[in-house]
Design a protein around this motif. Structure first.
Motif, short mmCIF file in Angstrom:
data_model
loop_
_atom_site.label_atom_id
_atom_site.label_comp_id
_atom_site.label_asym_id
_atom_site.label_seq_id
_atom_site.Cartn_x
_atom_site.Cartn_y
_atom_site.Cartn_z
N ARG A 238 0.85 -1.19 0.00
CA ARG A 238 0.00 0.00 0.00
C ARG A 238 0.89 1.25 0.00
O ARG A 238 2.04 1.20 0.43
N PRO A 239 0.36 2.38 -0.46
CA PRO A 239 1.18 3.59 -0.52
C PRO A 239 1.76 3.98 0.84
O PRO A 239 1.10 3.87 1.87
N THR B 207 -2.83 6.80 -6.79
CA THR B 207 -2.58 5.43 -6.35
C THR B 207 -3.02 4.45 -7.43
O THR B 207 -2.32 3.47 -7.73
N THR C 66 3.37 5.02 -5.35
CA THR C 66 3.71 4.18 -4.20
C THR C 66 4.05 4.99 -2.96
O THR C 66 4.26 4.42 -1.89
N THR D 4 -6.65 5.34 -0.06
CA THR D 4 -5.51 4.98 -0.91
C THR D 4 -5.19 3.50 -0.80
O THR D 4 -4.82 2.86 -1.79
N TRP E 213 -5.28 0.96 -3.90
CA TRP E 213 -4.16 0.05 -4.19
C TRP E 213 -4.65 -1.39 -4.29
O TRP E 213 -4.26 -2.13 -5.21
#
Length: 347
Positions: free
Chosen positions: A13-14, A226, A231, A264, A268
């Protein structure tokens, strides 16, 4: 790539950076509250800025040293006074970093000159950030890259050639872990001038991780970024915009940061990978597709017609795709209304 124990890349995930900047409003207690709130609402890192007014500009009121854009949140402010107000005192860095560490949250900074890099190295920061306005300062990039630590570079205003210069300089000086952030250097920025489609092109062009330094309001732009492969997401963060401060007007509040983290991560997860056919979670739903069923009692040898055969739910008979194929065929044995049609039932 990694920053300490945190992997950064498409498989994760970011990485969310809460930028404190000058939102401490010249209070260490408030700065520590910001750290606590960022950790509690989902940030992976809190980021500072390391400079003094003297290292940023000259204490003069000549043209260019006073902001004359009436639309700027800092309209009429002298640069030196603005940086004096906004800077994070260097003696605050250690307690802020210590507070972040108690939450298991990363803390690093944006240096604006070589002396700031030397100071941050003494504090063993895990990474560095180069601000958009310094992405053409190749000597600064070279000095930061020489630390060998992960380097995040905002690309606001930069041409492709200027970004290439920064990337080549960083890599030539020893940087191995590099992130470029798509950025629009207006405060606040608008969605329509953010151009997040650049993220995919930037990743292809420069062969490194790419993220977003976001000055828009809300989390919509970050979610879109995203979905396009960002990233790393960086947003300015404060306790309450109503408290004022040099960056408050375009900063997120705690509940907005929580929403950013959730949305986000959801974006993702949604990107996933190229896939056709039912997913594992869809397999049971196949039972509710249309399929072929006997819709009126038939005797052995009877021909299938529109009157005794229908495409209905559930999906335990032959696929509805075979309807035209089986019309006119004979059944092998008696079959009652509601019998799923199978190849075994046909002559």
């Amino acid at each position: 790539m990694k920053i300490l124990d945190r992997d950064i890349g498409p498989g994760h995930r970011p990485y969310l950076i809460a930028e404190m900047s000058g939102n401490h409003n010249r209070s260490l207690d408030r700065a520590l509250e910001i750290v606590d709130a960022a950790a509690a609402h989902g940030a992976d890192a809190i980021k500072l800025q390391t400079y003094t007014a003297e290292s940023m500009t000259l204490d003069v009121r000549m043209p260019g040293f006073v902001i004359d854009d009436p639309k700027s949140p800092w309209a009429g402010r002298q640069l030196y006074e603005l940086y004096e107000e906004a800077h994070t005192p260097w003696e605050w860095h250690a307690p802020i970093m210590a507070r972040a560490a108690t939450h298991g949250m990363h803390c690093f900074s944006t240096p604006f000159d070589a002396s700031a890099v030397e100071f941050l190295e003494s504090l063993h920061v895990p990474a560095y950030k180069i601000a958009s306005f310094e992405n053409i300062d190749l000597p600064l990039i070279r000095r930061v890259a020489a630390t060998g630590k992960p380097l995040i570079v905002s690309t606001g205003m930069a041409t492709a050639g200027e970004i290439d210069d920064a990337v080549r300089t960083a890599r030539g000086a020893g940087c191995r872990d590099l992130v470029l952030l798509k950025c629009t250097s207006t405060y606040p920025a608008t969605a329509e001038n953010t151009n997040v489609a650049t993220i995919m092109h930037m990743r292809s062009l420069f062969g490194c991780e790419v993220g977003l330094s976001d000055h828009t309001m809300g989390c919509g732009v970050a979610v879109a970024a995203t979905a396009l492969g960002a990233t790393v997401i960086e947003k300015h963060f404060t306790l309450q915009r109503a408290d004022g401060g040099v960056d408050s007007a375009f900063s997120m509040e705690p509940l907005e940061l929580r929403q950013l983290r959730e949305e986000t991560e959801r974006a993702w997860q949604a990107v996933g990978q190229v896939h056709y056919g039912p997913t594992e979670s869809e397999v049971k739903s196949l039972n509710f597709r249309r399929s072929l069923y006997i819709s009126r009692d038939v005797k052995a040898g009877e021909v299938l017609t529109h009157e005794n055969l229908r495409s209905v739910r559930p999906g335990f008979g032959l696929s509805a795709a075979h309807f035209d194929t089986v019309l006119g065929m004979q059944v092998r044995c008696d079959a009652s209304r509601g019998t799923p049609l199978t190849w075994d039932l046909l002559r």
